[in-house]
Design a protein around this motif. Structure first.
Motif, mmCIF file in Angstrom:
data_model
loop_
_atom_site.group_PDB
_atom_site.id
_atom_site.type_symbol
_atom_site.label_atom_id
_atom_site.label_comp_id
_atom_site.label_asym_id
_atom_site.label_seq_id
_atom_site.Cartn_x
_atom_site.Cartn_y
_atom_site.Cartn_z
ATOM 1 N N VAL A 22 21.860 30.502 -10.622
ATOM 2 C CA VAL A 22 21.572 29.063 -10.595
ATOM 3 C C VAL A 22 20.700 28.730 -9.392
ATOM 4 C CG1 VAL A 22 22.590 26.770 -10.400
ATOM 5 C CG2 VAL A 22 23.685 28.490 -11.835
ATOM 6 N N LYS A 23 20.988 29.341 -8.233
ATOM 7 C CA LYS A 23 20.166 29.110 -7.043
ATOM 8 C C LYS A 23 18.719 29.527 -7.276
ATOM 9 C CE LYS A 23 23.814 29.731 -3.566
ATOM 10 N NZ LYS A 23 24.245 30.561 -2.411
ATOM 11 N N ARG A 24 18.541 30.707 -7.877
ATOM 12 C CA ARG A 24 17.176 31.182 -8.122
ATOM 13 C C ARG A 24 16.435 30.260 -9.083
ATOM 14 N NH1 ARG A 24 19.474 36.649 -7.731
ATOM 15 N NH2 ARG A 24 19.998 36.567 -9.948
ATOM 16 N N ARG A 25 17.142 29.792 -10.128
ATOM 17 C CA ARG A 25 16.516 28.897 -11.103
ATOM 18 C C ARG A 25 16.086 27.589 -10.435
ATOM 19 N NH1 ARG A 25 20.686 27.815 -14.565
ATOM 20 N NH2 ARG A 25 20.383 29.879 -15.481
ATOM 21 N N ARG A 27 12.995 28.152 -8.325
ATOM 22 C CA ARG A 27 11.774 28.256 -9.135
ATOM 23 C C ARG A 27 11.301 26.886 -9.586
ATOM 24 N NH1 ARG A 27 14.534 32.626 -11.595
ATOM 25 N NH2 ARG A 27 14.985 31.314 -13.419
ATOM 26 N N LEU A 28 12.236 26.047 -10.029
ATOM 27 C CA LEU A 28 11.870 24.710 -10.484
ATOM 28 C C LEU A 28 11.338 23.865 -9.341
ATOM 29 C CD1 LEU A 28 14.791 23.916 -12.952
ATOM 30 C CD2 LEU A 28 12.437 24.479 -13.536
ATOM 31 N N ALA A 29 11.947 24.000 -8.168
ATOM 32 C CA ALA A 29 11.520 23.212 -7.017
ATOM 33 C C ALA A 29 10.128 23.619 -6.541
ATOM 34 C CB ALA A 29 12.518 23.359 -5.881
ATOM 35 N N SER A 30 9.781 24.892 -6.703
ATOM 36 C CA SER A 30 8.486 25.379 -6.225
ATOM 37 C C SER A 30 7.384 25.222 -7.260
ATOM 38 C CB SER A 30 8.594 26.857 -5.833
ATOM 39 O OG SER A 30 8.935 27.661 -6.966
ATOM 40 N N THR A 31 7.733 24.824 -8.469
ATOM 41 C CA THR A 31 6.727 24.670 -9.517
ATOM 42 C C THR A 31 5.852 23.463 -9.236
ATOM 43 O OG1 THR A 31 8.197 25.632 -11.167
ATOM 44 C CG2 THR A 31 6.331 24.345 -11.982
ATOM 45 N N HIS A 32 4.544 23.646 -9.355
ATOM 46 C CA HIS A 32 3.604 22.544 -9.141
ATOM 47 C C HIS A 32 3.307 21.882 -10.467
ATOM 48 C CE1 HIS A 32 0.303 20.155 -7.675
ATOM 49 N NE2 HIS A 32 -0.509 20.693 -8.569
ATOM 50 N N TRP A 33 3.722 20.620 -10.580
ATOM 51 C CA TRP A 33 3.443 19.875 -11.812
ATOM 52 C C TRP A 33 2.166 19.071 -11.593
ATOM 53 C CZ3 TRP A 33 6.481 21.844 -15.274
ATOM 54 C CH2 TRP A 33 7.752 22.260 -14.921
ATOM 55 N N GLY A 34 1.090 19.592 -12.055
ATOM 56 C CA GLY A 34 -0.192 18.933 -11.853
ATOM 57 C C GLY A 34 -0.391 17.757 -12.786
ATOM 58 N N THR A 35 -1.522 17.079 -12.581
ATOM 59 C CA THR A 35 -1.849 15.934 -13.425
ATOM 60 C C THR A 35 -2.611 16.358 -14.673
ATOM 61 O OG1 THR A 35 -3.875 15.591 -12.146
ATOM 62 C CG2 THR A 35 -1.918 14.370 -11.462
ATOM 63 N N ASP A 36 -2.938 17.650 -14.766
ATOM 64 C CA ASP A 36 -3.605 18.151 -15.965
ATOM 65 C C ASP A 36 -2.566 18.311 -17.059
ATOM 66 O OD1 ASP A 36 -5.079 19.318 -17.895
ATOM 67 O OD2 ASP A 36 -5.657 21.101 -16.757
ATOM 68 N N LEU A 37 -2.688 17.495 -18.075
ATOM 69 C CA LEU A 37 -1.677 17.449 -19.121
ATOM 70 C C LEU A 37 -1.513 18.779 -19.828
ATOM 71 C CD1 LEU A 37 0.246 15.735 -20.836
ATOM 72 C CD2 LEU A 37 -1.667 15.199 -22.313
ATOM 73 N N LEU A 38 -2.587 19.508 -20.026
ATOM 74 C CA LEU A 38 -2.526 20.736 -20.814
ATOM 75 C C LEU A 38 -2.415 21.985 -19.956
ATOM 76 C CD1 LEU A 38 -5.274 19.897 -23.461
ATOM 77 C CD2 LEU A 38 -2.817 19.567 -23.626
ATOM 78 N N SER A 39 -2.169 21.807 -18.655
ATOM 79 C CA SER A 39 -2.159 22.971 -17.770
ATOM 80 C C SER A 39 -0.910 23.798 -17.919
ATOM 81 C CB SER A 39 -2.293 22.514 -16.315
ATOM 82 O OG SER A 39 -1.188 21.692 -15.966
ATOM 83 N N GLU A 40 0.219 23.154 -18.266
ATOM 84 C CA GLU A 40 1.469 23.879 -18.343
ATOM 85 C C GLU A 40 2.268 23.382 -19.519
ATOM 86 O OE1 GLU A 40 3.532 23.455 -14.709
ATOM 87 O OE2 GLU A 40 1.810 23.973 -13.492
ATOM 88 N N GLY A 41 3.277 24.136 -19.895
ATOM 89 C CA GLY A 41 4.169 23.704 -20.973
ATOM 90 C C GLY A 41 3.864 24.429 -22.256
ATOM 91 N N SER A 42 4.878 24.605 -23.060
ATOM 92 C CA SER A 42 4.705 25.295 -24.327
ATOM 93 C C SER A 42 3.978 24.404 -25.313
ATOM 94 C CB SER A 42 6.072 25.700 -24.890
ATOM 95 O OG SER A 42 6.877 24.563 -25.065
#
Length: 462
Positions: free
Chosen positions: A429-432, A435-450
């Motif tokens: 749980v700590k590792r997860r 990872r979530l905290a270090s993820t950069h959520w950019g303003t590019d809508l199509l940059s990430e996500g399935s």
């Protein structure tokens, strides 16, 4: 990660927040022509009016919490996902969360409020808030740990710091936790800590304004102040807290109070949404909505409850409705009806708040209650407070447990919940979380996500 919510021919309503408003909305959309997706950072609904009783070890955390998946078992076209919202892309009708992106036809922001430290970052780091179950459990552990340390510390100065409790904020939460801690001092400490004189424990309630419970009448404020002073609480009015240094709460007049239990319940602010423009925000970071709870300028986006402010439309509340459970519940109920009307091509109806009254308790047999034409104080107000809150708790089991705890405490104060328990997270749980905290959520809508979460609602129906 992905939401893994199946595509449907039905329009999708995404509700962010499972508090009073979000939960009421989700329930009222049962058997509607919508697919409903509820998102919350926790997997349970919590009952904020009784959180202070967790902090004072009066009831169990599970007594005022109820799992969302238990509430919505066997519910068709409903999906719950545990996540946090990071960004909104209204032009594409998509939101970015900690587990990925999801599209919506209608988005409802109902994430409630968090503690407001009024820009003082140092106080935010040092003080103990009490806005949710997790924070209340942390405060309970700190209180009990301080009692244990007070028995064994060598210096009188440190002992006094451990036994002094400073509460900042004279609203309902402040007076309720002050009353609960006073009862702990008077009835629990002599039993659990017979070798620790309870007279050494001092409780301070600090309010910057001229009276307690400013949202209620002057009569109720005076009654509560009288109750607290008789219970041994040091009520300080017209005092501004400016800082916390070296285990001392610093006041604006130059005085200070030594303590290692610094509780901050002075005001709330709406939960922030990462990329929401400042033009959509009003007082206390609340999202500005019209009389239909629509966020102006954002197609298909609504906000209800503590997270929104309705500055126009109701002359009785020119500064916005009070951040109370009843406002959120009534807005959630009306919005569900309006969404059904939209589905039928009918016009929506504007919101008008019906004030059902306000109340606060400070201890056994002591409370104040105000209704439209009636004001009460004392024993019967306390009985009304008990009945209203007991009725509002979710689950028959929870109601019975809380009622039993109240009855037991009323006669004996011999509660077995005063244990110091620090939860240890599993390494996975700590590792997860890292990872979530270090993820950069950019303003590019199509940059990430399935890819399956990036289809717009309109595309899904083609």
């Amino acid at each position: 990660m992905s939401f893994n919510v199946p595509q449907s021919n039905k329009k999708r309503v995404v509700i962010v927040g499972g508090g009073f408003g979000g939960l009421k909305l989700a329930n009222k959309l049962r058997k509607s022509n919508y697919q409903v997706v509820l998102i919350d950072r926790n997997n349970y609904h919590q009952f904020p009016p009784l959180i202070y009783q967790i902090a004072s070890a009066g009831i169990e955390p599970s007594s005022i919490s109820f799992p969302f998946r238990k509430l919505f078992q066997r519910r068709k076209d409903f999906y719950f996902r545990m996540a946090e919202v990071r960004s909104i892309f209204p032009e594409h009708k998509i939101i970015q969360t900690s587990i990925g992106k999801i599209s919506y036809d209608y988005l409802v922001l109902a994430a409630g409020a968090t503690t407001n430290f009024f820009g003082n970052k140092h106080i935010a780091e040092e003080a103990m808030p009490m806005k949710n179950v997790s924070e209340a459990m942390g405060l309970r552990n700190a209180l009990l740990d301080n009692f244990e340390r007070a028995l064994t510390c060598a210096g009188e100065q440190e002992r006094q710091e451990l036994l002094n409790v400073v509460i900042v904020g004279g609203g309902a939460t402040g007076v309720e936790i002050a009353g609960a801690l006073s009862e702990m001092k008077n009835y629990v400490l002599p039993k659990d800590y017979p070798d620790l004189p309870s007279s050494l424990m001092h409780i301070y309630l600090i309010e910057a304004g001229g009276r307690l419970l400013s949202a209620m009448s002057e009569e109720s404020s005076a009654a509560v102040e009288k109750y607290l002073r008789r219970m041994g609480v040091n009520v300080l009015l017209g005092k501004m807290v400016t800082d916390f240094k070296d285990h001392r709460v610093m006041l604006g007049d130059g005085s200070s109070i030594a303590t290692r239990t610094f509780i901050w319940v002075s005001g709330v602010a709406a939960q922030p949404i990462g990329n929401l423009s400042e033009k959509h925000l009003g007082r206390g970071r609340r999202i500005i909505v019209d009389t239909f709870n629509r966020v102006e300028g954002l197609d298909g986006v609504f906000a209800i409850g503590d997270q929104c402010i309705m500055p126009e439309g109701d002359a009785r509340w020119p500064g916005g409705h009070p951040q109370l459970a009843q406002v959120a519940i009534q807005q959630g109920t009306l919005l569900a009806k309006n969404l059904r009307r939209l589905d039928k091509g009918e016009e929506m109806r504007p919101f008008r708040y019906r004030n059902l009254g306000t109340m606060a308790t400070v201890g056994r047999n002591k409370a104040v209650a105000e209704f439209k034409t009636v004001k009460m104080a004392g024993f019967w107000a306390w009985v009304m407070w008990l009945l209203v809150h007991l009725r509002s708790i979710l689950g028959v089991r929870n109601k019975m447990i809380v009622l039993f705890n109240w009855m037991w405490n009323y006669f004996s104060y011999s509660q077995s919940l005063r244990m110091i328990i620090y939860a240890k997270k599993a390494q996975e749980v700590k590792r997860r979380e890292e990872r979530l905290a270090s993820t950069h959520w950019g303003t590019d809508l199509l940059s990430e996500g399935s890819e399956d979460t990036l289809h717009t609602p309109q595309a899904e129906k083609k």
